[in-house]
Design a protein around this motif. Structure first.
Motif, PDB file in Angstrom:
ATOM      1  N   ASN A  90       0.904  -1.341  -0.010  1.00 15.68           N
ATOM      2  CA  ASN A  90       0.125   0.022  -0.023  1.00 15.68           C
ATOM      3  C   ASN A  90       0.834   1.252  -0.135  1.00 15.68           C
ATOM      4  OD1 ASN A  90      -2.294  -1.343  -0.150  1.00 15.68           O
ATOM      5  ND2 ASN A  90      -2.510  -1.404   2.236  1.00 15.68           N
ATOM      6  N   THR A  91       1.957   1.337   0.823  1.00 15.26           N
ATOM      7  CA  THR A  91       2.827   2.506   0.825  1.00 15.26           C
ATOM      8  C   THR A  91       3.231   2.658  -0.677  1.00 15.26           C
ATOM      9  OG1 THR A  91       3.393   2.074   3.026  1.00 15.26           O
ATOM     10  CG2 THR A  91       4.885   3.235   1.744  1.00 15.26           C
ATOM     11  N   PHE A  92       3.705   1.556  -1.279  1.00 18.36           N
ATOM     12  CA  PHE A  92       4.398   1.672  -2.733  1.00 18.36           C
ATOM     13  C   PHE A  92       3.488   2.239  -3.460  1.00 18.36           C
ATOM     14  CE2 PHE A  92       4.813  -0.191  -7.083  1.00 18.36           C
ATOM     15  CZ  PHE A  92       6.121   0.202  -7.351  1.00 18.36           C
ATOM     16  N   PHE A  93       2.260   1.806  -3.533  1.00 19.33           N
ATOM     17  CA  PHE A  93       1.182   2.660  -4.330  1.00 19.33           C
ATOM     18  C   PHE A  93       0.705   4.067  -4.042  1.00 19.33           C
ATOM     19  CE2 PHE A  93       0.063  -1.783  -5.508  1.00 19.33           C
ATOM     20  CZ  PHE A  93       0.166  -1.627  -6.883  1.00 19.33           C
ATOM     21  N   SER A  94       0.954   4.329  -2.842  1.00 16.57           N
ATOM     22  CA  SER A  94       0.545   5.660  -2.432  1.00 16.57           C
ATOM     23  C   SER A  94       1.660   6.521  -3.153  1.00 16.57           C
ATOM     24  CB  SER A  94       0.720   5.841  -0.939  1.00 16.57           C
ATOM     25  OG  SER A  94      -0.407   5.199  -0.551  1.00 16.57           O
ATOM     26  N   MET A  95       2.830   5.790  -3.142  1.00 19.93           N
ATOM     27  CA  MET A  95       3.943   6.675  -3.487  1.00 19.93           C
ATOM     28  C   MET A  95       3.979   7.030  -4.991  1.00 19.93           C
ATOM     29  SD  MET A  95       8.405   5.569  -3.588  1.00 19.93           S
ATOM     30  CE  MET A  95       7.878   4.405  -4.919  1.00 19.93           C
ATOM     31  N   MET A  96       3.586   5.902  -5.589  1.00 22.79           N
ATOM     32  CA  MET A  96       3.279   5.975  -7.351  1.00 22.79           C
ATOM     33  C   MET A  96       2.146   6.860  -7.415  1.00 22.79           C
ATOM     34  SD  MET A  96       5.713   4.167  -8.110  1.00 22.79           S
ATOM     35  CE  MET A  96       6.096   3.644  -9.502  1.00 22.79           C
ATOM     36  N   LYS A  97       1.132   7.040  -6.568  1.00 25.60           N
ATOM     37  CA  LYS A  97       0.131   7.772  -6.813  1.00 25.60           C
ATOM     38  C   LYS A  97       0.336   9.309  -6.343  1.00 25.60           C
ATOM     39  CE  LYS A  97      -3.066   4.065  -6.224  1.00 25.60           C
ATOM     40  NZ  LYS A  97      -3.942   3.804  -5.351  1.00 25.60           N
ATOM     41  N   ASN A  98       1.433   9.353  -5.851  1.00 27.34           N
ATOM     42  CA  ASN A  98       1.768  10.821  -5.407  1.00 27.34           C
ATOM     43  C   ASN A  98       0.973  11.261  -4.324  1.00 27.34           C
ATOM     44  OD1 ASN A  98       3.801  12.350  -6.448  1.00 27.34           O
ATOM     45  ND2 ASN A  98       2.488  12.823  -8.381  1.00 27.34           N
ATOM     46  N   GLU A  99       0.435  10.248  -3.360  1.00 26.35           N
ATOM     47  CA  GLU A  99      -0.436  10.566  -2.254  1.00 26.35           C
ATOM     48  C   GLU A  99       0.719  10.731  -1.102  1.00 26.35           C
ATOM     49  OE1 GLU A  99      -3.858   7.532  -3.417  1.00 26.35           O
ATOM     50  OE2 GLU A  99      -2.436   7.180  -1.654  1.00 26.35           O
ATOM     51  N   GLU A 100       0.246  11.406  -0.087  1.00 27.35           N
ATOM     52  CA  GLU A 100       1.158  11.779   1.094  1.00 27.35           C
ATOM     53  C   GLU A 100       1.636  10.442   1.778  1.00 27.35           C
ATOM     54  OE1 GLU A 100       0.854  14.776   4.643  1.00 27.35           O
ATOM     55  OE2 GLU A 100       0.111  15.392   3.145  1.00 27.35           O
ATOM     56  N   VAL A 101       2.927  10.255   1.994  1.00 25.16           N
ATOM     57  CA  VAL A 101       3.318   8.964   2.739  1.00 25.16           C
ATOM     58  C   VAL A 101       4.118   9.351   3.845  1.00 25.16           C
ATOM     59  CG1 VAL A 101       4.465   6.840   2.347  1.00 25.16           C
ATOM     60  CG2 VAL A 101       3.517   7.758   0.379  1.00 25.16           C
ATOM     61  N   ASP A 102       3.907   8.479   4.652  1.00 28.30           N
ATOM     62  CA  ASP A 102       4.862   8.840   6.163  1.00 28.30           C
ATOM     63  C   ASP A 102       6.067   8.454   5.914  1.00 28.30           C
ATOM     64  OD1 ASP A 102       3.780   8.790   9.272  1.00 28.30           O
ATOM     65  OD2 ASP A 102       5.662   7.734   8.816  1.00 28.30           O
ATOM     66  N   GLU A 103       7.167   9.221   6.546  1.00 27.75           N
ATOM     67  CA  GLU A 103       8.629   9.001   6.275  1.00 27.75           C
ATOM     68  C   GLU A 103       8.988   7.690   6.662  1.00 27.75           C
ATOM     69  OE1 GLU A 103      11.694   9.995   4.105  1.00 27.75           O
ATOM     70  OE2 GLU A 103       9.933  11.492   4.468  1.00 27.75           O
ATOM     71  N   LYS A 104       8.330   7.091   7.773  1.00 26.48           N
ATOM     72  CA  LYS A 104       8.596   5.858   8.249  1.00 26.48           C
ATOM     73  C   LYS A 104       8.275   4.726   7.423  1.00 26.48           C
ATOM     74  CE  LYS A 104       7.686   4.721  12.664  1.00 26.48           C
ATOM     75  NZ  LYS A 104       7.154   5.323  13.825  1.00 26.48           N
ATOM     76  N   ASP A 105       7.098   4.878   6.876  1.00 25.09           N
ATOM     77  CA  ASP A 105       6.544   3.827   6.155  1.00 25.09           C
ATOM     78  C   ASP A 105       7.424   3.805   4.627  1.00 25.09           C
ATOM     79  OD1 ASP A 105       4.544   2.900   7.430  1.00 25.09           O
ATOM     80  OD2 ASP A 105       3.134   4.506   6.927  1.00 25.09           O
ATOM     81  N   LEU A 106       7.603   4.981   3.993  1.00 22.67           N
ATOM     82  CA  LEU A 106       8.827   5.120   3.096  1.00 22.67           C
ATOM     83  C   LEU A 106       9.907   4.132   3.008  1.00 22.67           C
ATOM     84  CD1 LEU A 106       7.943   6.385   0.206  1.00 22.67           C
ATOM     85  CD2 LEU A 106       9.423   8.382   1.179  1.00 22.67           C
ATOM     86  N   GLU A 107      10.457   4.255   4.413  1.00 20.87           N
ATOM     87  CA  GLU A 107      11.536   3.567   4.659  1.00 20.87           C
ATOM     88  C   GLU A 107      11.517   2.065   4.542  1.00 20.87           C
ATOM     89  OE1 GLU A 107      14.758   4.603   5.352  1.00 20.87           O
ATOM     90  OE2 GLU A 107      13.831   6.661   4.877  1.00 20.87           O
ATOM     91  N   LEU A 108      10.426   1.469   4.637  1.00 21.98           N
ATOM     92  CA  LEU A 108      10.047   0.114   4.434  1.00 21.98           C
ATOM     93  C   LEU A 108      10.353  -0.310   2.960  1.00 21.98           C
ATOM     94  CD1 LEU A 108       6.624  -0.025   6.270  1.00 21.98           C
ATOM     95  CD2 LEU A 108       8.867  -0.625   6.978  1.00 21.98           C
TER      96      LEU A 108
END
Ligand code: ZN
Length: 141
Positions: A90-108
């Motif tokens: 889900n974090t990956f898809f949020s990143m690809m859709k330009n949604e706001e992603v928590d920095e900690k999740d992004l590290e995953l």
């Protein structure tokens, strides 16, 4: 070395990782993904046990981006629980859709973060997301 070269090297390294592309024993799920616009044809192969992704790999043939993206995914979710893997996907898809992603999740996402470069490239985004869609399908079964 500029960023583009660095990204290219990471993608080529992952695309040639033989340890992530192999047969696995007693798979419980196989999900085949096909991207006709590029010719990518990749099957994710998974052994789920007690809500844990005990083993995961992939088979098939695809372009470097698609292969690297799949290899990164396989490395990231191996040994993870279904809920942890869902969070990563889900974090990956949020990143690809330009949604706001928590920095900690992004590290995953680890090195899969670099796949963000494809999000504004309509011809490549399908390559980069193919296997992530397939894992999502498996996890939601
Ligand atoms: Zn492709």
């Amino acid at each position: 070395m500029n960023f583009d070269k660095l990204y290219q090297q990471i993608i080529l390294d992952y695309a040639s990782r033989k340890d992530l592309k192999r047969e696995i024993e007693d798979p419980t799920h196989v999900e085949r993904g096909h991207n006709p616009s590029c010719g990518d044809d990749i099957s994710l192969v998974i052994r789920l046990k007690n809500e844990i992704i005990e083993d995961i790999s992939f088979l098939g043939n695809a372009c470097a981006i698609s292969t690297a993206s799949t290899a990164m995914l396989v490395e990231l979710v191996k040994g993870k629980s279904i809920s942890e893997a869902k969070n990563i996907v889900n974090t990956f898809f949020s990143m690809m859709k330009n949604e706001e992603v928590d920095e900690k999740d992004l590290e995953l996402l680890n090195e899969a973060k670099i796949l963000e470069i494809t999000k504004n490239m309509p011809a490549r985004i399908k390559c980069a997301t193919l296997s992530w869609h397939n894992l999502k399908i498996i996890l939601e079964k």
